[in-house]
Design a protein around this motif. Sequence first.
Motif, mmCIF file in Angstrom:
data_model
loop_
_atom_site.group_PDB
_atom_site.id
_atom_site.type_symbol
_atom_site.label_atom_id
_atom_site.label_comp_id
_atom_site.label_asym_id
_atom_site.label_seq_id
_atom_site.Cartn_x
_atom_site.Cartn_y
_atom_site.Cartn_z
ATOM 1 N N ASN A 218 0.734 -1.319 0.031
ATOM 2 C CA ASN A 218 -0.005 -0.032 -0.024
ATOM 3 C C ASN A 218 0.722 1.375 0.162
ATOM 4 N N HIS A 219 2.255 1.225 -0.332
ATOM 5 C CA HIS A 219 3.024 2.179 -0.653
ATOM 6 C C HIS A 219 3.422 2.873 0.951
ATOM 7 N N THR A 220 3.309 2.062 1.721
ATOM 8 C CA THR A 220 3.836 2.489 3.229
ATOM 9 C C THR A 220 5.024 1.642 3.501
ATOM 10 N N PHE A 221 5.800 1.918 4.556
ATOM 11 C CA PHE A 221 6.837 1.321 4.977
ATOM 12 C C PHE A 221 6.655 0.732 6.526
ATOM 13 N N ASN A 222 7.412 -0.498 6.804
ATOM 14 C CA ASN A 222 6.988 -1.004 8.179
ATOM 15 C C ASN A 222 7.727 -0.439 9.352
ATOM 16 N N MET A 223 8.398 0.942 8.912
ATOM 17 C CA MET A 223 8.701 1.597 10.284
ATOM 18 C C MET A 223 7.972 2.873 10.367
ATOM 19 N N PRO A 224 7.034 2.794 11.322
ATOM 20 C CA PRO A 224 6.028 4.023 11.175
ATOM 21 C C PRO A 224 6.750 5.543 11.257
ATOM 22 N N GLU A 225 8.045 5.933 11.638
ATOM 23 C CA GLU A 225 8.397 7.150 11.608
ATOM 24 C C GLU A 225 8.581 7.297 9.759
ATOM 25 N N CYS A 226 8.807 6.467 9.145
ATOM 26 C CA CYS A 226 9.052 6.608 7.588
ATOM 27 C C CYS A 226 7.722 7.042 6.878
ATOM 28 N N ASN A 227 6.640 6.996 7.527
ATOM 29 C CA ASN A 227 5.280 7.194 7.012
ATOM 30 C C ASN A 227 4.837 8.499 7.397
ATOM 31 N N THR A 228 5.520 9.127 8.427
ATOM 32 C CA THR A 228 4.930 10.563 8.861
ATOM 33 C C THR A 228 5.280 11.701 7.869
ATOM 34 N N TYR A 229 3.923 12.581 7.546
ATOM 35 C CA TYR A 229 4.202 13.569 6.681
ATOM 36 C C TYR A 229 4.898 14.963 7.220
ATOM 37 N N SER A 230 5.400 14.888 8.492
ATOM 38 C CA SER A 230 6.125 15.895 8.966
ATOM 39 C C SER A 230 6.912 15.377 10.457
ATOM 40 N N CYS A 231 7.749 16.385 10.978
ATOM 41 C CA CYS A 231 8.582 16.064 12.156
ATOM 42 C C CYS A 231 7.372 16.645 13.201
ATOM 43 N N GLU A 232 8.009 16.679 14.482
ATOM 44 C CA GLU A 232 7.033 16.995 15.529
ATOM 45 C C GLU A 232 7.119 18.218 15.693
ATOM 46 N N TRP A 233 8.053 19.155 15.135
ATOM 47 C CA TRP A 233 8.103 20.541 15.646
ATOM 48 C C TRP A 233 7.565 21.449 14.409
ATOM 49 N N HIS A 234 7.517 21.232 13.195
ATOM 50 C CA HIS A 234 6.917 22.142 12.439
ATOM 51 C C HIS A 234 6.816 21.181 11.114
ATOM 52 N N HIS A 235 6.152 21.650 9.712
ATOM 53 C CA HIS A 235 5.936 21.338 8.634
ATOM 54 C C HIS A 235 7.318 20.951 7.824
ATOM 55 N N ASN A 236 7.290 19.895 7.107
ATOM 56 C CA ASN A 236 8.460 19.485 6.209
ATOM 57 C C ASN A 236 8.152 19.806 4.850
ATOM 58 N N ILE A 237 9.088 19.588 4.038
ATOM 59 C CA ILE A 237 8.941 19.594 2.662
ATOM 60 C C ILE A 237 8.192 18.283 1.975
ATOM 61 N N SER A 238 7.300 18.801 1.150
ATOM 62 C CA SER A 238 6.458 17.595 0.449
ATOM 63 C C SER A 238 6.635 17.766 -0.966
ATOM 64 N N ALA A 239 6.410 16.804 -1.781
ATOM 65 C CA ALA A 239 6.259 16.775 -3.294
ATOM 66 C C ALA A 239 5.545 16.238 -4.031
ATOM 67 N N ALA A 240 4.929 16.314 -5.158
ATOM 68 C CA ALA A 240 4.206 15.707 -6.030
ATOM 69 C C ALA A 240 4.684 14.815 -7.259
ATOM 70 N N ILE A 241 3.929 13.777 -7.449
ATOM 71 C CA ILE A 241 4.229 12.931 -8.593
ATOM 72 C C ILE A 241 2.843 12.979 -9.459
ATOM 73 N N MET A 242 3.327 13.939 -10.677
ATOM 74 C CA MET A 242 2.294 14.121 -11.482
ATOM 75 C C MET A 242 2.151 12.994 -12.447
ATOM 76 N N SER A 243 0.927 12.293 -12.408
ATOM 77 C CA SER A 243 0.633 10.884 -12.849
ATOM 78 C C SER A 243 -0.213 10.615 -13.852
#
Length: 307
Positions: A235-260
């Motif tokens: 399902n396009h997730t990883f077995n390590m929970p932290e790897c599936n997070t959209y940001s760190c605990e203290w602020h928003h992080n970079i995200s990207a798009a795959i135009m498909s």
Amino acid sequence: MQGQIADSRAKHLCKGKPVPQYSSLTQFLAEGGVALAKGPVALIFVEDDVEVGTTLRHHFDCGFKDVVAFMPAAFDLPEDVSEKVHRVHYDMATDGALERAVNAVIKAAPGVWLYYCYNGEYLFYPFCETRSVGEMIAFNVEERRDTIMTFVVDLYADDLGAYPNAVSLERAHMDRSGYYALARMKPGTQWPEERQLDFFGGLRWRYEEHVSEASRKIDRVALFKAVSGLELRANHTFNMPECNTYSCEWHHNISAAIMSFRTAKALKRNPGSSFDIETFQWHNSAAFEWHSRQLLDLGLIEPGQWF
């Protein structure tokens, strides 16, 4: 057509020694160490012969050190990229083909940043017109993040009569609204996962009756650092929970798009949906400008603290 997808054949002509070609994933893992020695490395999984060349050229333009194409032996590579791409003969028609290959590469390349997508998909991230993917990763590492969340944004041709497979770079359109997120629950509980959400929208949302429930999410952690024990799941997730997070605990992080174009192709190729869809256009369709500014303005990608 604008932006990075413009034909750059002269730029990509290889004047040096051609890179090796591999008859199987096993041979690539045994002999392809040069491609995995230093990242970032793009893994492109070719399912059909649609827009293979533009996909490969686009990711070279993004600044990936090496590009590896996993593709059936029956497909041809465009001449201008054939001597630069590490081609691996690989059958994408079998169940779990993508996860098997990605997980094998993770084990073979610990510490290397990897990216994966299919043909007909194009990575866009904040300021990608002037900054390389390596620069984005370097900033992300400074923020102590080993992943970059990506969202799959569906593209489709505006005229299915002229483009029956729904693919046209020059006439590409996208949905400018209709995206949302739901809490991702811990398996077997009613408690949400920390900093994890399931994201939805695009054609998979508008035509959900033709899309299996397991395939409706549009979030994909496609840019990540290979570490020991990490495994990609179906399902396009990883077995390590932290790897599936959209940001760190203290602020928003970079995200990207795959135009498909992948979902649009599938909906038109599948007899169960093809005849029900005369057009993908609706009141919230917009021409895709092939520029990260449009995605930033629509809130589909996030610069975080990267300015």
